[in-house]
Scaffold this motif. Structure first.
Motif, PDB file in Angstrom:
ATOM      1  N   PHE B 264      46.457  35.281  49.960  1.00  0.00           N
ATOM      2  CA  PHE B 264      45.102  34.956  50.794  1.00  0.00           C
ATOM      3  C   PHE B 264      43.931  35.900  50.864  1.00  0.00           C
ATOM      4  N   VAL B 265      44.555  37.255  50.917  1.00  0.00           N
ATOM      5  CA  VAL B 265      43.671  38.306  51.057  1.00  0.00           C
ATOM      6  C   VAL B 265      43.062  38.282  49.830  1.00  0.00           C
ATOM      7  N   LEU B 266      43.628  38.335  48.772  1.00  0.00           N
ATOM      8  CA  LEU B 266      43.118  38.515  47.234  1.00  0.00           C
ATOM      9  C   LEU B 266      42.167  37.326  47.053  1.00  0.00           C
ATOM     10  N   LYS B 267      42.304  36.063  47.449  1.00  0.00           N
ATOM     11  CA  LYS B 267      41.420  34.910  47.436  1.00  0.00           C
ATOM     12  C   LYS B 267      40.217  35.287  48.259  1.00  0.00           C
ATOM     13  N   ASP B 268      40.245  35.729  49.461  1.00  0.00           N
ATOM     14  CA  ASP B 268      39.184  36.103  50.227  1.00  0.00           C
ATOM     15  C   ASP B 268      38.181  37.282  49.602  1.00  0.00           C
ATOM     16  N   GLU B 269      38.911  38.346  48.872  1.00  0.00           N
ATOM     17  CA  GLU B 269      38.139  39.469  48.388  1.00  0.00           C
ATOM     18  C   GLU B 269      37.584  38.725  47.123  1.00  0.00           C
ATOM     19  N   ALA B 270      38.323  37.789  46.538  1.00  0.00           N
ATOM     20  CA  ALA B 270      37.625  37.381  45.059  1.00  0.00           C
ATOM     21  C   ALA B 270      36.314  36.478  45.690  1.00  0.00           C
ATOM     22  N   ALA B 271      36.592  35.624  46.607  1.00  0.00           N
ATOM     23  CA  ALA B 271      35.219  34.926  47.076  1.00  0.00           C
ATOM     24  C   ALA B 271      34.171  35.977  47.482  1.00  0.00           C
ATOM     25  N   LYS B 272      34.408  36.903  47.932  1.00  0.00           N
ATOM     26  CA  LYS B 272      33.373  37.767  48.503  1.00  0.00           C
ATOM     27  C   LYS B 272      32.828  38.498  47.179  1.00  0.00           C
ATOM     28  N   ALA B 273      33.713  38.530  46.035  1.00  0.00           N
ATOM     29  CA  ALA B 273      33.118  39.109  44.907  1.00  0.00           C
ATOM     30  C   ALA B 273      32.464  38.090  43.931  1.00  0.00           C
ATOM     31  N   TYR B 279      41.946  32.785  42.178  1.00  0.00           N
ATOM     32  CA  TYR B 279      43.008  32.332  42.491  1.00  0.00           C
ATOM     33  C   TYR B 279      43.380  30.882  42.696  1.00  0.00           C
ATOM     34  N   LYS B 280      42.660  30.091  42.750  1.00  0.00           N
ATOM     35  CA  LYS B 280      42.883  28.667  43.158  1.00  0.00           C
ATOM     36  C   LYS B 280      43.814  28.277  42.562  1.00  0.00           C
ATOM     37  N   ALA B 281      44.090  28.381  41.054  1.00  0.00           N
ATOM     38  CA  ALA B 281      45.411  27.714  40.476  1.00  0.00           C
ATOM     39  C   ALA B 281      46.768  28.132  41.004  1.00  0.00           C
ATOM     40  N   GLU B 282      46.694  29.391  41.260  1.00  0.00           N
ATOM     41  CA  GLU B 282      47.747  29.913  42.238  1.00  0.00           C
ATOM     42  C   GLU B 282      48.155  29.512  43.564  1.00  0.00           C
ATOM     43  N   GLU B 283      46.980  29.346  44.293  1.00  0.00           N
ATOM     44  CA  GLU B 283      46.850  28.687  45.557  1.00  0.00           C
ATOM     45  C   GLU B 283      47.245  27.414  45.492  1.00  0.00           C
ATOM     46  N   ASP B 284      47.050  26.415  44.757  1.00  0.00           N
ATOM     47  CA  ASP B 284      47.447  25.121  44.543  1.00  0.00           C
ATOM     48  C   ASP B 284      48.774  25.109  44.236  1.00  0.00           C
TER      49      ASP B 284
END
Lengths: 389, 709
Positions: B264-273, B279-284
């Motif tokens: 989730f931290v990585l996802k937030d960082e990716a969103a900011k970037a 990371y959506k596929a991984e999250e799903d």
């Protein structure tokens, strides 16, 4: 003289013995069945501790001699017929020995009935007590807060006939007031007075004592009574309800002092104290059924202290008092504010005839074995004679 | 001949294997039909249909696998026992008997099977339990719910049956499940004595459905699909398998939590970037996995039916169920490292559930799991008696003894016709002694398994009293050789074991339960309880022999031999003396025990009163005899009355539901007791009739004499 001889003949006869035994059999049978509806205590009093009684078979009344009377008559029969008039010879020593054992047992039963005391002691861990409470009998204790000694105790036998409007006043020189008790109920519960009874004499602060049906388990009944406290100096009257399960005793201020009035289980004070150090309950693994429970206690007597373990089938015996591990509680989760998770309950008994049944059992067993072994040998001899070799 | 399944290496049934079952069943039926034709049963045999629901499962588990599971130790009811015992009593409770007949084709096919000697498709408790655990979908179709009165459930929507009683499958009961539980909830508030038969039946059914579900869903959590999908994160976490078990997930709970947080931290960082979908596929995949784990956790909560996992921590006495290890609330904090060994055992159990379709691997895993559990239990000193208990139940000592007593009674009946035959006389002795020895062996076996004296439960009183009855009756026979003692021994031996079996079948509970705290004393169990039961036995034996007297007199048997009846009376008198000795000593010892346990010698408790009544009855009889008030007939009638009192003391007081001996309460035997008392009242009436007849006979003789004079 003839009359006396006839009486002796009657009381010592086999027929009389058989009749009394049959009466005892009938009483035991009826008393067992009656326990379902009326509980042990009531049945015990009616069937086994009485001289006469009426047993109802449906609508038909059956008069019967009570257990107390039957046992006295049986004892007389036992002594006259079974000991004094019994033919004493070496052919039948067993019967005489059995009868001696029976007499010991009867005497033990009588001594226990007349002179034993019994009650219970409930302790949480770290608590200490030298008080034993009755299982079923209540008393009104009047004392001063902070002191152990009561100024006046009114036992249940003085209260139990005060049902309804019947009242009795109790006086004590050490108290500045008199206590009048009425409306005693063996099982009761205080309820809010409805509009129909709001003005009736039993209502105190909007509450009235409701009399409940007696619980077959006599220990579960909670007594209650209506009390009137009359100040000796001013004549001022204070009305109150005394109830066995009240959280706090009633307090009365009189003559510059405060007194407490408590309807509580009758209390015996023993000559030493017990402190519960630790209570252990072991469950059968994976169940909530106790496999064992035991109490580690310290016996405090003057300056001396002694650690003792009490558990099922292993009581503490000291100075005529015996402490049995009876049960523990609470069954439900511990109440908020309770001094601990569990409390232990000891049944406390003082019985001068404590071990007498054991002695009588040994004597009776010996007598029966001698008598019937003789009979068996005689039978075998007869059979051997009958059968060709 | 019927072809049995050639593969004997393990279970051959499963979700996939089940497809072949109907054809197997059809084959069986056809074979039987042909055989029936050969023996002339007629073409009607062809009418035996085989529907798709015919499931012939018997013999699918090979003997070795069944043995392996039968000897698995389980902690239940406070003691460690074999899974075999657990399965036995579960099946008895639900199915009403210890065999599940899978055929629903009525008596016709059974008759054919008898002719062809073809085995009927039956399941043993162990086979049934294994089916429930490993093939629940098939087990749900087994008609294993015994309903005594089907009207109780047809009214709420269950299918009707041709007869008043019948068996239902779980799937048949499923539509009414909610209603059954609703009614059971309401009926449970009614006191036991006030419940109607229908209400009791609904309550029983609810309990049985619950018990079946606990078994069928026991390993459902292990079968749950926890595939990790395309998640790289999960693949790193579970490199050994793409479909980890719930135990493996719980063991890595903490790692799962921290990895998810990192994602989730990585996802937030990716969103900011500006790459929110990186990371959506991984999250799903992760969220899908968590959903599946939640679902499995739901089933894990229900896996509390059996504590199969011995605790590894020294000092822990409670064995673990999977539910205790798989606590959803603790999952995210990771498994307790101290429980690593238990998780290993759990993993083996989970693998078993997943390997059910693969017989070979299943068996290997079962051996590994058994080795784990048996090894742990042995180390804890809790296994030694488990195989012994399996052997005990399989030996069926009491079953064989019961029927051997019947055989011996028949033999004795024949010997009555040939009284002089010494050979037959010896044979009858052997015929009664063998079942008695079997009975005693069974009792001794139980004592060793339990580590207790012979009597500590109501069930054991029946066994012990029967053994004593037979022994005393044989002893009397040894003394007087009148064929009365041995006849009574055989008859009472059969009747006692019939009663024991009936009690076990109606109680349906483990006959070796743990004891109440107050009973945990072998000294008093060995003295008071044993002695008082010898007293009961003697009281019953006296009554039984007295029946011989009354019957004999009634039908005029040996009416010209008064010595024969005098001998019976002597026997009855002797046995009553014996009853008095043991009842009195036993009762007084009970009082002494009570004095040591509860602080009073006598408390007028119903059980105490019952024992006292036996003593008083014997005393009254002996005193009346001494006084000359009763003679031959009177003593025999008194013995019958004493037998009624023994029945009241032994069983009747347990029905009252009051008193301190609450560990002995039972229910459901009131009708049997009433029948017994009724029959004894009839015997007493016969006694009165005999008395009046003899009196009239004497009068007539006197009148006759007077007329002659």
């Amino acid at each position: 003289m003839k009359l006396l001889q006839a009486a002796i003949n009657l009381f010592s006869s086999y027929g009389f013995a058989a009749t009394m035994i049959l009466f005892m059999l009938a009483l035991t049978f009826f008393g067992t069945l009656e326990q379902v509806d009326h509980g042990l205590l009531e049945v015990q009093r009616k069937y086994f501790e009485s001289t006469f009684l009426i047993h109802w078979v449906g609508p038909v009344p059956v008069p019967l001699p009570g257990g107390y009377l039957v046992m006295i008559l049986l004892s007389i029969n036992l002594v006259i017929g079974g000991l004094i008039r019994l033919k004493k010879n070496w052919r039948r020593p067993g019967v005489l020995i059995v009868h001696i054992g029976m007499v010991v047992m009867m005497v033990a039963g009588f001594v226990t009935f007349q002179y034993s005391q019994r009650g219970f002691m409930r302790l949480y861990e770290t608590q200490t007590s030298d008080r034993v409470l009755s299982f079923t009998d209540w008393a009104i204790e009047i004392g001063e807060p902070g002191t152990d000694k009561a100024n006046m105790i009114v036992p249940q036998r003085e209260l139990e006939d005060l049902e309804g409007d019947r009242a009795r006043t109790f006086y004590s020189g050490s108290l500045p007031f008199d206590l009048t008790v009425s409306g005693y109920a063996h099982n009761s519960f205080p309820v809010k007075a409805g509009p129909m009874v709001a003005e009736s004499p039993g209502v105190v602060d909007g509450y009235v004592l409701e009399t409940l049906k007696l619980d077959p388990q006599a220990e579960n009944n909670i007594a209650g009574a209506h009390a009137t406290i009359t100040d000796k100096a001013t004549g001022e009257k204070t009305e109150a309800i005394l109830w066995g399960m009240a959280n706090y005793p009633l307090t009365v201020a009189s003559d510059g002092k405060t007194y407490t009035l408590d309807l509580t289980k009758e209390t015996m004070i023993i000559p030493f104290a017990l402190k519960l150090d630790k209570f252990t309950r072991v469950l059968h693994p994976g169940t909530d059924r106790p496999a064992s429970f035991e109490s580690e206690v310290t016996k405090l007597e003057g300056e001396s202290k002694e650690s003792i373990l009490i558990f099922m089938n292993n009581p503490l015996r000291h100075e005529g008092w015996t402490f049995f591990q009876q049960s523990f509680g609470p069954n439900a989760p511990a109440l908020t504010g309770a001094p601990g998770e569990f409390f232990t309950v000891f049944e406390v008994v003082r019985n001068p005839a404590d071990h007498w049944p054991l002695y009588s059992c040994i004597v009776i067993s010996a007598g029966l074995l001698i008598h019937f072994t003789q009979k068996l040998l005689k039978y075998i001899q007869a059979e051997n004679k009958r059968r060709p070799a | 001949m019927i072809t049995t399944n050639p593969n004997t290496t393990g279970p051959r049934r499963g979700h996939a294997a089940a497809w072949c079952l109907p054809s197997f069943a059809i084959g069986t039926v056809i074979t039987r039909t042909i055989a029936a034709l050969v023996i002339g049963a007629g073409l009607l045999c062809l009418a035996v249909p085989a529907s798709a629901k015919d499931v012939y499962s018997a013999g699918k588990w090979d003997k070795e696998t069944i043995d392996l599971f039968a000897r698995l130790p389980i902690q239940e009811g406070g003691r460690v026992k074999p899974l075999d015992t657990v399965a036995n009593f579960k099946m008895l409770r639900i199915n009403g008997m210890r065999t599940l007949n899978l055929h629903e084709k009525g008596t016709f096919e059974k008759t054919i099977a008898r002719f062809t000697r073809a085995p009927l498709p039956k399941l043993s408790p162990m086979e049934w339990a294994l089916d429930c655990m490993f093939f629940p979908e098939i087990a749900k179709d087994y008609k294993c719910f015994w309903i005594e009165d089907t009207e109780a459930i047809t009214g709420i929507g269950a299918p009707t049956r041709a007869k008043r009683f019948g068996r239902y499958s779980y799937n048949e009961l499923l539509p009414i499940r909610a209603k059954v539980f609703e009614l059971a909830g309401a009926y449970s508030n009614i006191e036991l004595k006030d419940r109607s038969a229908k209400q009791s039946q609904i309550l029983n059914l609810a309990n049985n459905i619950n018990e079946f579900e606990m078994l069928a869903y026991f390993l459902e959590f292990a079968r749950a699909d926890l595939s990790i999908g395309d998640s790289a994160l999960l693949a790193r976490m579970f490199p050994e398998t793409p479909n980890p078990t719930l135990g493996q997930v719980h063991a890595k709970g903490e790692q799962l939590r921290t990895s998810a947080q990192a994602l989730f931290v990585l996802k937030d960082e990716a969103a900011k970037a500006g790459t929110p979908d990186k990371y959506k596929a991984e999250e799903d995949a992760l969220l899908g996995f968590v959903d599946r784990v939640d679902n499995a956790n739901f089933f894990a909560v229900r896996s509390m039916a059996m504590a199969m996992l011995p605790p590894v921590k020294a000092g822990d006495s409670e064995w673990l169920t999977p539910a205790m290890l798989l606590d959803p609330e603790r999952m995210m904090s990771g498994a307790d490292p101290r429980q690593a060994a238990e998780f290993e055992h759990l993993a083996s159990l989970e693998r078993l559930a997943r390997l059910a379709d693969n017989p070979l691997q299943f068996k290997q895993e079962a051996q590994a799991f058994s080795k784990f559990v048996v090894g742990s239990a042995t180390e804890r000193g809790e296994y030694a008696k488990v195989p012994m208990e399996v052997s005990f139940y399989r030996a069926k000592y009491f079953f064989y003894a019961q029927w051997l007593f019947v055989f011996s009674f028949v033999l004795i009946a024949i010997s009555w016709l040939r009284m002089q035959s010494k050979g037959l006389r010896r044979l009858t002795w052997g015929a009664v002694t063998i079942p008695w020895a079997l009975l005693v062996t069974g009792i001794v076996y139980r004592c060793i398994i339990r580590g207790r004296p012979p009597v500590s439960t109501l069930y054991e009183t029946i066994l012990f009293i029967t053994a004593v009855l037979v022994f005393v009756a044989l002893f009397i026979e040894f003394l007087n050789r009148r064929r009365i003692g041995i006849s009574v021994a055989a008859l009472l031996g059969w009747f006692g074991l019939f009663l024991a079996n009936k009690y076990e079948m109606s109680d349906k509970q483990d006959t070796m339960p743990t004891l109440e705290a107050v009973l945990d004393t072998n000294f008093w169990l060995a003295t008071h309880v044993t002695i008082i039961n010898v007293g009961y036995a003697a009281g019953m034996l006296a009554a039984a022999v007295a029946h011989v007297y009354i019957f004999g007199k009634l039908v005029g048997f040996k009416k010209d031999q008064p010595a024969y009846y005098a001998e019976i009376t002597r026997m009855v008198y002797g046995i009553m003396c014996f009853a008095l000795v043991f009842s009195l000593i036993g009762t007084v010892l009970g009082g002494i025990w009570a004095n040591y346990s509860w602080g009073r010698f006598w408390g007028w408790d119903p059980k105490e009163n019952g024992a006292l009544m036996i003593v008083l009855s014997c005393l009254a009889t002996l005193h009346a005899r001494m006084g000359g008030y009763v003679r031959h007939l009177g003593i025999n009638m008194c013995a019958i009355a004493t037998g009624c009192i023994v029945a009241f003391s032994w069983w009747g007081v347990n029905l009252l539901g009051v008193g301190l001996h609450s560990y002995g309460f039972t229910s459901g035997i009131w009708n049997s007791l009433v029948v017994f008392w009724g029959s004894q009242a009839l015997m007493l009436l016969f006694g009165i009739a005999i008395f009046l007849r003899e009196r009239m006979g004497k009068k007539e003789k006197l009148v006759g004499k007077a007329v002659t004079n």
